[in-house]
Design a protein around this motif. Structure first.
Motif, short mmCIF file in Angstrom:
data_model
loop_
_atom_site.label_atom_id
_atom_site.label_comp_id
_atom_site.label_asym_id
_atom_site.label_seq_id
_atom_site.Cartn_x
_atom_site.Cartn_y
_atom_site.Cartn_z
N GLY A 14 -10.57 -6.64 -9.59
CA GLY A 14 -12.41 -6.08 -9.04
C GLY A 14 -12.38 -6.19 -7.46
O GLY A 14 -13.42 -5.72 -6.43
N LEU A 15 -11.46 -6.73 -6.73
CA LEU A 15 -12.05 -7.64 -4.89
C LEU A 15 -11.79 -6.16 -4.47
O LEU A 15 -10.37 -5.27 -5.10
CB LEU A 15 -10.42 -8.25 -5.14
CG LEU A 15 -11.01 -9.04 -3.63
CD1 LEU A 15 -11.79 -9.60 -3.35
CD2 LEU A 15 -9.19 -9.80 -3.56
N PHE A 16 -11.88 -5.16 -3.89
CA PHE A 16 -12.23 -4.50 -2.74
C PHE A 16 -10.97 -4.38 -2.24
O PHE A 16 -9.66 -5.16 -1.86
CB PHE A 16 -12.45 -4.23 -1.63
CG PHE A 16 -14.47 -4.24 -1.90
CD1 PHE A 16 -14.28 -2.83 -2.91
CD2 PHE A 16 -15.38 -4.27 -1.65
CE1 PHE A 16 -15.81 -2.89 -3.49
CE2 PHE A 16 -16.39 -4.36 -1.38
CZ PHE A 16 -17.09 -3.30 -2.82
N THR A 17 -9.32 -3.32 -2.78
CA THR A 17 -8.53 -2.77 -1.82
C THR A 17 -8.01 -1.55 -1.66
O THR A 17 -8.60 -0.90 -2.75
CB THR A 17 -7.30 -3.56 -3.37
OG1 THR A 17 -6.03 -3.99 -2.79
CG2 THR A 17 -8.13 -3.15 -4.73
N GLU A 18 -6.82 -1.49 -1.24
CA GLU A 18 -6.55 -0.23 -0.80
C GLU A 18 -5.19 0.00 -1.84
O GLU A 18 -4.89 1.62 -2.09
CB GLU A 18 -5.90 0.01 0.34
CG GLU A 18 -7.00 -0.11 1.31
CD GLU A 18 -6.56 0.28 3.11
OE1 GLU A 18 -4.75 0.14 3.37
OE2 GLU A 18 -7.29 0.33 3.88
N ASP A 19 -5.15 -0.88 -2.88
CA ASP A 19 -3.62 -0.79 -3.75
C ASP A 19 -4.60 -1.05 -5.35
O ASP A 19 -5.88 -0.85 -5.33
CB ASP A 19 -2.35 -1.74 -4.12
CG ASP A 19 -2.41 -1.42 -2.56
OD1 ASP A 19 -1.56 -0.83 -1.82
OD2 ASP A 19 -1.51 -2.49 -2.05
N GLU A 20 -3.32 -0.38 -6.16
CA GLU A 20 -3.83 -0.50 -7.43
C GLU A 20 -4.21 -2.17 -7.95
O GLU A 20 -5.29 -2.26 -8.37
CB GLU A 20 -3.13 0.28 -8.80
CG GLU A 20 -3.54 0.31 -9.91
CD GLU A 20 -2.03 0.80 -11.12
OE1 GLU A 20 -2.74 1.87 -11.85
OE2 GLU A 20 -1.21 0.96 -10.76
N LEU A 21 -3.62 -2.85 -7.86
CA LEU A 21 -3.83 -4.38 -7.41
C LEU A 21 -3.52 -4.86 -6.33
O LEU A 21 -2.89 -5.40 -5.40
CB LEU A 21 -2.49 -4.61 -8.53
CG LEU A 21 -2.45 -4.56 -9.73
CD1 LEU A 21 -1.27 -5.72 -10.62
CD2 LEU A 21 -3.42 -5.14 -10.23
N CYS A 22 -4.75 -5.77 -6.22
CA CYS A 22 -5.00 -6.26 -4.92
C CYS A 22 -3.76 -7.63 -4.49
O CYS A 22 -3.08 -7.88 -5.43
CB CYS A 22 -6.17 -7.53 -5.00
SG CYS A 22 -6.61 -8.60 -6.14
N PRO A 23 -4.05 -7.63 -3.16
CA PRO A 23 -2.99 -8.85 -3.04
C PRO A 23 -2.79 -9.48 -3.63
O PRO A 23 -1.89 -10.36 -3.85
CB PRO A 23 -2.65 -8.82 -1.48
CG PRO A 23 -3.99 -7.77 -1.16
CD PRO A 23 -5.08 -7.69 -2.20
N VAL A 24 -4.43 -10.56 -4.16
CA VAL A 24 -4.00 -11.76 -4.98
C VAL A 24 -3.34 -11.85 -6.33
O VAL A 24 -2.91 -12.31 -6.73
CB VAL A 24 -5.15 -12.51 -4.75
CG1 VAL A 24 -5.52 -13.63 -5.78
CG2 VAL A 24 -6.21 -12.20 -4.08
N CYS A 25 -3.58 -10.44 -7.42
CA CYS A 25 -3.18 -10.07 -8.67
C CYS A 25 -1.40 -9.99 -8.31
O CYS A 25 -1.44 -9.98 -9.49
CB CYS A 25 -3.89 -9.66 -8.88
SG CYS A 25 -5.20 -10.02 -9.76
N LYS A 26 -1.20 -9.32 -6.85
CA LYS A 26 0.55 -9.15 -7.19
C LYS A 26 1.05 -10.38 -7.14
O LYS A 26 2.41 -10.24 -7.06
CB LYS A 26 0.71 -7.85 -6.13
CG LYS A 26 0.16 -6.63 -6.54
CD LYS A 26 0.91 -5.37 -5.62
CE LYS A 26 0.01 -5.57 -4.47
NZ LYS A 26 0.36 -4.19 -3.29
N ASP A 27 0.17 -11.36 -6.20
CA ASP A 27 1.03 -13.11 -5.66
C ASP A 27 1.51 -13.75 -6.76
O ASP A 27 0.90 -14.25 -7.29
CB ASP A 27 0.47 -13.05 -5.26
CG ASP A 27 1.11 -14.25 -4.50
OD1 ASP A 27 2.43 -14.71 -4.13
OD2 ASP A 27 0.41 -15.01 -3.18
N GLU A 28 3.26 -13.23 -7.28
CA GLU A 28 3.52 -13.88 -8.68
C GLU A 28 2.76 -15.96 -7.91
O GLU A 28 3.12 -16.56 -8.76
CB GLU A 28 4.64 -13.66 -8.74
CG GLU A 28 4.85 -12.55 -9.53
CD GLU A 28 4.42 -12.57 -10.95
OE1 GLU A 28 4.16 -13.27 -11.48
OE2 GLU A 28 3.88 -11.02 -10.50
N GLU A 29 2.76 -16.09 -6.80
CA GLU A 29 2.82 -17.08 -6.66
C GLU A 29 1.62 -17.72 -7.06
O GLU A 29 1.17 -19.59 -6.79
CB GLU A 29 2.76 -18.10 -4.83
CG GLU A 29 4.46 -17.11 -4.49
CD GLU A 29 5.46 -18.22 -4.06
OE1 GLU A 29 5.28 -19.07 -3.39
OE2 GLU A 29 7.12 -18.04 -5.17
#
Lengths: 201, 201
Positions: free
Chosen positions: A64-79
């Protein structure tokens, strides 16, 4: 707004902005006047920036974080620590936590807080999707970081009741004195919580 | 704003709104979040209303009042007292005076107030055009209705000096207690002015 000399389009802008949460007629007027007083090209540019924002930004489909992509940078970050979810009211709360650099888990943005006065109920918030995330993923801890206000408390308490039997750790961000505060000016609730949750040195 | 997870277009909107007078980062964030939290169609509609306002509204070429026509309804109205000009900081001040129904003269909108702090000088305001109006038209009275603030006073005083030798009456809106005020809560300046300008019954 009963003045007959106010132009229709200006009246419409003021009425629409005044209906936003946290806005009233005066603050809506101020915004309209500020934008009308700008050099016209700059004003139009500002409004087009808003349009661009509305076209590009949407909630992350996971958190639910505002983002310009489908997934936000946090959800995409595998680390990131994918076993911890920090629940916040709005995206900007997460942006603020992120600036501290201290949190490495995931977020979940409710999109507001329970508020009987503003007629915001659990159905208006992203609470069901939080419960689903907890059930479908190997989550170990949920940190309830809603604001320390009456509404934020009620929201945290509501979510606690939904999650308490899911076999996970549920925590609440700490109450206490804000850094740089003057003790004698602190309100009683904050001061009593700061004593109650005293930390061994 | 150093958070790296904040989307660029959102950051841009917040920075631009925060640079408007009377806005800061927090109020700019609130506006952006409110608009992003609206159903997308409504948000876009709101922004388009702003665009429509910017396309249609401009200052009246005579008095500076926001209007959709070349001349505002006041300047066009042949029934108004065309010998009196009421000088206000912003269009909304005139709209407020108009709502009282007590004023039948013309207006002159400065588009702000002198403010060394905000670097607003006489050249930034519609002062020259006021002097021209007084010189070219059979004006008998100018009422200085800038706000009773330090900046509003300085602006009124500056204009008074420009007009004092033009053979017209120059007046200032009255100071006093606002209707419904509690005497003991009034500030000293207002109270002393209310006594100084006492009215015979």
């Amino acid at each position: 707004m009963s003045g007959e000399i106010i132009p229709q389009t200006l009246k419409k802008v003021v009425e629409e902005v005044a209906s936003l949460p946290g806005y009233g007629e005066k603050s809506a007027q101020r915004l309209a006047v500020n934008i009308l007083n700008m050099p016209r090209g700059e004003g139009i540019q500002l409004i087009k920036t808003f349009l661009e924002m509305l076209e590009k930004i949407h909630p992350c489909k996971e958190c639910g974080l505002f983002t310009e992509d489908e997934l936000c940078p946090v959800c995409k970050d595998e680390e990131r620590d994918r076993q911890t979810i920090c629940v916040v009211e709005e995206s900007f709360d997460a942006f603020a936590i992120e600036r501290t650099g201290k949190y490495k888990g995931l977020y979940h943005v409710l999109g507001g807080r329970l508020s009987p006065l503003e007629e915001i109920t659990a159905e208006d918030l992203n609470i069901e999707s939080l419960v689903e995330r907890v059930e479908k993923n190997p989550i170990k801890e949920v940190i309830l970081a809603t604001n320390p206000t009456v509404e934020g408390e009620a929201t945290a308490s509501y979510i606690y009741n939904l999650l308490k039997n899911k076999g996970i750790t549920i925590s609440r961000i700490a109450y206490g004195l804000p850094f740089g505060a003057v003790l004698e000016n602190a309100d009683d609730f904050t001061l009593s919580k700061a004593l109650e949750h005293k930390i061994p040195i």
